[in-house]
Design a protein around this motif. Structure first.
Motif, PDB file in Angstrom:
ATOM      1  N   TYR A   1       4.633   2.523   3.306  1.00 45.26           N
ATOM      2  CA  TYR A   1       3.980   3.772   3.702  1.00 45.26           C
ATOM      3  C   TYR A   1       2.657   3.908   2.971  1.00 45.26           C
ATOM      4  CZ  TYR A   1       8.309   5.412   5.869  1.00 45.26           C
ATOM      5  OH  TYR A   1       9.413   5.545   6.669  1.00 45.26           O
ATOM      6  N   GLU A   2       1.570   4.023   3.738  1.00 41.18           N
ATOM      7  CA  GLU A   2       0.257   4.292   3.161  1.00 41.18           C
ATOM      8  C   GLU A   2      -0.093   5.763   3.313  1.00 41.18           C
ATOM      9  OE1 GLU A   2      -2.174   1.379   5.088  1.00 41.18           O
ATOM     10  OE2 GLU A   2      -1.337  -0.259   3.878  1.00 41.18           O
ATOM     11  N   SER A   3       0.714   6.466   4.069  1.00 40.87           N
ATOM     12  CA  SER A   3       0.671   7.916   4.230  1.00 40.87           C
ATOM     13  C   SER A   3       2.020   8.285   4.836  1.00 40.87           C
ATOM     14  CB  SER A   3      -0.488   8.341   5.153  1.00 40.87           C
ATOM     15  OG  SER A   3      -0.142   8.129   6.508  1.00 40.87           O
ATOM     16  N   PRO A   4       2.330   9.580   4.944  1.00 39.81           N
ATOM     17  CA  PRO A   4       3.628   9.941   5.537  1.00 39.81           C
ATOM     18  C   PRO A   4       3.790   9.476   6.986  1.00 39.81           C
ATOM     19  CG  PRO A   4       2.678  11.806   4.369  1.00 39.81           C
ATOM     20  CD  PRO A   4       1.617  10.746   4.429  1.00 39.81           C
ATOM     21  N   THR A   5       2.665   9.215   7.673  1.00 40.53           N
ATOM     22  CA  THR A   5       2.741   8.838   9.090  1.00 40.53           C
ATOM     23  C   THR A   5       2.248   7.423   9.368  1.00 40.53           C
ATOM     24  OG1 THR A   5       0.562   9.830   9.471  1.00 40.53           O
ATOM     25  CG2 THR A   5       2.499  11.230   9.876  1.00 40.53           C
ATOM     26  N   GLN A   6       1.743   6.740   8.369  1.00 37.21           N
ATOM     27  CA  GLN A   6       1.255   5.370   8.551  1.00 37.21           C
ATOM     28  C   GLN A   6       2.185   4.420   7.824  1.00 37.21           C
ATOM     29  OE1 GLN A   6      -2.784   4.791   7.283  1.00 37.21           O
ATOM     30  NE2 GLN A   6      -2.813   2.648   7.887  1.00 37.21           N
ATOM     31  N   VAL A   7       2.953   3.666   8.611  1.00 32.24           N
ATOM     32  CA  VAL A   7       3.964   2.773   8.024  1.00 32.24           C
ATOM     33  C   VAL A   7       3.910   1.410   8.698  1.00 32.24           C
ATOM     34  CG1 VAL A   7       5.785   3.607   9.585  1.00 32.24           C
ATOM     35  CG2 VAL A   7       6.416   2.518   7.426  1.00 32.24           C
ATOM     36  N   ARG A   8       4.069   0.370   7.877  1.00 28.27           N
ATOM     37  CA  ARG A   8       4.212  -0.997   8.374  1.00 28.27           C
ATOM     38  C   ARG A   8       5.587  -1.481   7.943  1.00 28.27           C
ATOM     39  NH1 ARG A   8       1.319  -4.486   5.634  1.00 28.27           N
ATOM     40  NH2 ARG A   8       0.729  -3.006   4.022  1.00 28.27           N
ATOM     41  N   ILE A   9       6.255  -2.215   8.826  1.00 32.96           N
ATOM     42  CA  ILE A   9       7.583  -2.732   8.499  1.00 32.96           C
ATOM     43  C   ILE A   9       7.456  -4.232   8.280  1.00 32.96           C
ATOM     44  CG2 ILE A   9       9.968  -2.973   9.243  1.00 32.96           C
ATOM     45  CD1 ILE A   9       9.489  -0.520  11.051  1.00 32.96           C
ATOM     46  N   LEU A  10       7.798  -4.659   7.049  1.00 34.92           N
ATOM     47  CA  LEU A  10       7.714  -6.070   6.702  1.00 34.92           C
ATOM     48  C   LEU A  10       9.092  -6.710   6.769  1.00 34.92           C
ATOM     49  CD1 LEU A  10       5.388  -5.861   3.561  1.00 34.92           C
ATOM     50  CD2 LEU A  10       4.733  -6.029   5.968  1.00 34.92           C
ATOM     51  N   SER A  11       9.128  -7.937   7.264  1.00 34.95           N
ATOM     52  CA  SER A  11      10.377  -8.703   7.313  1.00 34.95           C
ATOM     53  C   SER A  11      10.237  -9.911   6.393  1.00 34.95           C
ATOM     54  CB  SER A  11      10.673  -9.142   8.749  1.00 34.95           C
ATOM     55  OG  SER A  11       9.689 -10.079   9.175  1.00 34.95           O
ATOM     56  N   VAL A  12      11.256 -10.761   6.384  1.00 34.50           N
ATOM     57  CA  VAL A  12      11.283 -11.894   5.463  1.00 34.50           C
ATOM     58  C   VAL A  12      10.155 -12.891   5.705  1.00 34.50           C
ATOM     59  CG1 VAL A  12      13.740 -11.716   4.941  1.00 34.50           C
ATOM     60  CG2 VAL A  12      12.978 -13.091   6.892  1.00 34.50           C
ATOM     61  N   ASP A  13       9.487 -12.825   6.835  1.00 39.73           N
ATOM     62  CA  ASP A  13       8.372 -13.736   7.112  1.00 39.73           C
ATOM     63  C   ASP A  13       7.038 -13.219   6.582  1.00 39.73           C
ATOM     64  OD1 ASP A  13      10.070 -15.476   8.499  1.00 39.73           O
ATOM     65  OD2 ASP A  13       9.847 -14.317  10.347  1.00 39.73           O
ATOM     66  N   ASP A  14       7.045 -12.018   6.009  1.00 38.26           N
ATOM     67  CA  ASP A  14       5.797 -11.366   5.599  1.00 38.26           C
ATOM     68  C   ASP A  14       5.589 -11.416   4.095  1.00 38.26           C
ATOM     69  OD1 ASP A  14       5.102 -10.482   8.254  1.00 38.26           O
ATOM     70  OD2 ASP A  14       6.676  -8.973   8.062  1.00 38.26           O
TER      71      ASP A  14
END
Length: 195
Positions: free
Chosen positions: A151-164
């Motif tokens: 989360y870079e803000s409450p509404t900006q999120v990136r989901i990382l998996s094992v390849d990231d």
């Protein structure tokens, strides 16, 4: 979570007694935290084990686990992220930490590792709260899915998996960690990869 009213005086008195239970304080009310699972604790420890030496070697700040941070004195709000990073800008590295009581500083990075007992909507509410008080970056680690919600803000999120790769963004400059190396389930002779 169970709760009981705890005045400021009672809270300070409780600090002088050995208390192994973890808790947070919201509006002056003590909220006992459910214990983390073994795997969640393992993940928090591994992440701290990578962040701490990196932050110190680069003179960026302090990394710590299970610290009770005073986010709002007026509201008597104290939160305990599983792992946190406080930059040298917010708390100079040559400044002593409080010898008693909790740490009155807002961390740059707060990390929450989800345990089976956690309710996700409560975790999301805590994410919003962190940003409200000035946290720059929040990582929510989901052991079951082997994903990290950045989360870079409450509404900006990136989901990382094992390849990231997980990066420190604007909170821990230059930090990088392969997600796959974090999500292991047993001790290994190979340390997590930071490249």
């Amino acid at each position: 979570m169970s709760s009981s009213i705890l005045t400021a005086t009672e809270h300070e008195a409780s600090l002088s007694v050995q208390d192994n239970s973890l808790y947070e304080i919201v509006d002056g009310q003590r909220l006992d935290l459910q214990p983390m699972s073994a795997y969640a604790t393992w993940l928090a420890s591994r992440l701290h084990g990578q962040l701490w030496p990196y932050a110190e070697a680069h003179l960026l700040g302090t990394c710590i686990t299970e610290m009770l941070f005073i986010l709002d004195v007026q509201r008597d709000l104290r939160r305990r992220p599983d792992v946190a990073f406080v930059s040298a800008q917010r708390w100079p590295m040559d400044r002593d930490l409080p010898s008693t009581g909790d740490w009155e500083v807002v961390p740059d990075l707060a990390v929450e590792v989800i345990s089976p007992n956690d309710v996700f909507k409560d975790v999301l509410a805590k994410v919003r709260e962190y940003f409200h008080y000035g946290v720059l970056l929040v990582w929510v680690i989901s052991p079951e899915e082997q994903q990290i919600y950045v989360y870079e803000s409450p509404t900006q999120v990136r989901i990382l998996s094992v390849d990231d790769k997980l990066t420190g963004g604007n909170a821990v400059s230059g930090f990088r960690l392969t997600v796959a190396s974090l999500f292991q389930r047993s001790a290994s002779s190979h340390p997590p990869s930071t490249s």
